[in-house]
Design a protein around this motif. Sequence first.
Motif, PDB file in Angstrom:
ATOM      1  N   ASN A  17       8.074   6.266 -32.254  1.00  0.00           N
ATOM      2  CA  ASN A  17       7.999   7.715 -32.002  1.00  0.00           C
ATOM      3  C   ASN A  17       6.787   8.104 -31.175  1.00  0.00           C
ATOM      4  OD1 ASN A  17       6.075   7.155 -33.931  1.00  0.00           O
ATOM      5  ND2 ASN A  17       6.411   9.033 -35.106  1.00  0.00           N
ATOM      6  N   ARG A  18       6.108   7.141 -30.564  1.00  0.00           N
ATOM      7  CA  ARG A  18       4.965   7.462 -29.718  1.00  0.00           C
ATOM      8  C   ARG A  18       5.443   8.177 -28.450  1.00  0.00           C
ATOM      9  NH1 ARG A  18       1.144   2.017 -30.511  1.00  0.00           N
ATOM     10  NH2 ARG A  18       0.376   2.630 -32.587  1.00  0.00           N
ATOM     11  N   PRO A  19       4.612   9.066 -27.906  1.00  0.00           N
ATOM     12  CA  PRO A  19       5.039   9.918 -26.770  1.00  0.00           C
ATOM     13  C   PRO A  19       5.536   9.157 -25.554  1.00  0.00           C
ATOM     14  CG  PRO A  19       3.005  10.735 -27.717  1.00  0.00           C
ATOM     15  CD  PRO A  19       3.265   9.422 -28.384  1.00  0.00           C
ATOM     16  N   MET A  20       4.982   7.969 -25.278  1.00  0.00           N
ATOM     17  CA  MET A  20       5.436   7.207 -24.125  1.00  0.00           C
ATOM     18  C   MET A  20       6.828   6.640 -24.351  1.00  0.00           C
ATOM     19  SD  MET A  20       3.028   7.540 -21.960  1.00  0.00           S
ATOM     20  CE  MET A  20       3.914   6.521 -20.800  1.00  0.00           C
ATOM     21  N   VAL A  21       7.176   6.414 -25.614  1.00  0.00           N
ATOM     22  CA  VAL A  21       8.497   5.872 -25.952  1.00  0.00           C
ATOM     23  C   VAL A  21       9.544   6.979 -25.932  1.00  0.00           C
ATOM     24  CG1 VAL A  21       9.863   4.668 -27.699  1.00  0.00           C
ATOM     25  CG2 VAL A  21       7.466   4.041 -27.339  1.00  0.00           C
ATOM     26  N   THR A  22       9.193   8.126 -26.490  1.00  0.00           N
ATOM     27  CA  THR A  22      10.149   9.228 -26.579  1.00  0.00           C
ATOM     28  C   THR A  22      10.346   9.940 -25.251  1.00  0.00           C
ATOM     29  OG1 THR A  22       8.378  10.782 -27.194  1.00  0.00           O
ATOM     30  CG2 THR A  22       9.511   9.630 -28.989  1.00  0.00           C
ATOM     31  N   GLY A  23       9.451   9.690 -24.286  1.00  0.00           N
ATOM     32  CA  GLY A  23       9.580  10.333 -22.984  1.00  0.00           C
ATOM     33  C   GLY A  23       8.890  11.677 -22.899  1.00  0.00           C
ATOM     34  N   ARG A  52       4.212   0.621 -23.836  1.00  0.00           N
ATOM     35  CA  ARG A  52       5.376   1.459 -24.146  1.00  0.00           C
ATOM     36  C   ARG A  52       6.644   0.638 -24.331  1.00  0.00           C
ATOM     37  NH1 ARG A  52       4.067   1.867 -18.824  1.00  0.00           N
ATOM     38  NH2 ARG A  52       5.720   1.709 -17.221  1.00  0.00           N
ATOM     39  N   ASP A  53       6.755  -0.521 -23.679  1.00  0.00           N
ATOM     40  CA  ASP A  53       7.955  -1.345 -23.818  1.00  0.00           C
ATOM     41  C   ASP A  53       8.038  -1.977 -25.200  1.00  0.00           C
ATOM     42  OD1 ASP A  53       5.697  -2.872 -23.161  1.00  0.00           O
ATOM     43  OD2 ASP A  53       6.905  -4.488 -22.294  1.00  0.00           O
TER      44      ASP A  53
END
Length: 311
Positions: free
Chosen positions: A89-95, A78-79
Motif C-alpha cells: 500500500n505504499r504510494p509508489m505501488v498504488t500510483g 517500488r517493484d
Amino acid sequence: MDPTARTSTSPAPAKRSKAAAYLALTKPRIIELLLVTTVPVMFLAHKGIPSLWLIVATLVGGSLSAGAANTFNCVYDRDIDAEMHRTSNRPMVTGEITPREGVVFGLVLTVVSTAWLAVFVNVLSAALSLGAIVMYAVGYTMLLKRRTSQNIVWGGAAGCMPVLIGWSAVTNSVSWSAVVLFLVIFFWTPPHYWPLSMRFKDDYAAAGVPMAPVVRDFVVVARQVVVYSWLMVAASLALVWVNPMGWLYLVTAVLCGGMFVAEAHRLLRAAKVGAGPKVLKPMRLFHFSITYVGILFLGVALDPLLYLPIG
C-alpha cells in the motif's frame, strides 16, 4: 447538507490525500525511531541540556534528511514493494505518487535538509546527513539489498548516522563516545531487523530479496542474532569507560541489555527445536528491540543530568 457546499469543499480531501501520500514516502515511523537516538546524544555531548533552538534545528534537518533517504528507497524498491503484502500500500505501488514525482521530492528534501543543517547547525552535521542519504539510497537500497544476505548489516550503518549528527551538532566534531554509540546501533540493527524478516520471510522470498532468514536456516540466523546482541551490549557498556558514564546509565545498560540477550537466546532455543511461528515468535524480539533503544538512550540523556559517579 447543501449539495453546493459539499461540491465546493470536495478538492480539499484530494489535496490532503496527496500530502499524506508524500508523507508516507518518508516513512515517519522509521524517522521517529532514528530521532530517538539523536536528542539523548545531544544531551550527553553537552553534558546537560543544549539550547532548544539547536535541538529543534537538528531534529528538523534530521527528519528531512531521513525522509529523503526513505523516499529514494520507496522509488527504487517500488517493484519489490508491490510483491510484498506488508508494503503493497505504499504510494509508489498504488500510483498515488509517480516515480518522477518521487525522485523530485527526494531531491528537494536532500537539498533542503543539507542546506538547513549547514546554515542552522553546522557544516559537519550537514555533511554527515548527506552521507547518510547516500549510504541508504545508494549503498543499501541500490547495491546491497538485492545482492547479499548481509544487506541489513552494512546498509544499516546509515541508520546509525543520527548518533554522529546529534553529537556533531553540539560539538562540531565526532568523538570516540559518538563512535561507541554508533556501534551500539550498528550491532543492534541485525537483531532488530532479522526477526522481522523471519516473520515476513515469504514476502521477501516472493520479492526475490535475499534477506538472511530467506536464504539461511532460522537456526543460523538466530545464532547470528545472539552474537550481534552480545556485541551490542558490550558496546553499550564500553561507553561507561569511554565517556565516562554514571550509575544511572550503567544500571540501565545492564538491565535492558540483559533482557535483550535473554530474548535473543530464547529465539535461538526455539529455532533449534524447529518451533513453529506460534512458539518462535520472532516479533517479540523485534518489538522489544525498539523498547530497548528507547530505554537505553533515555539513560544516555538522563545520566549527565542526574550524574552519580561510579566508584
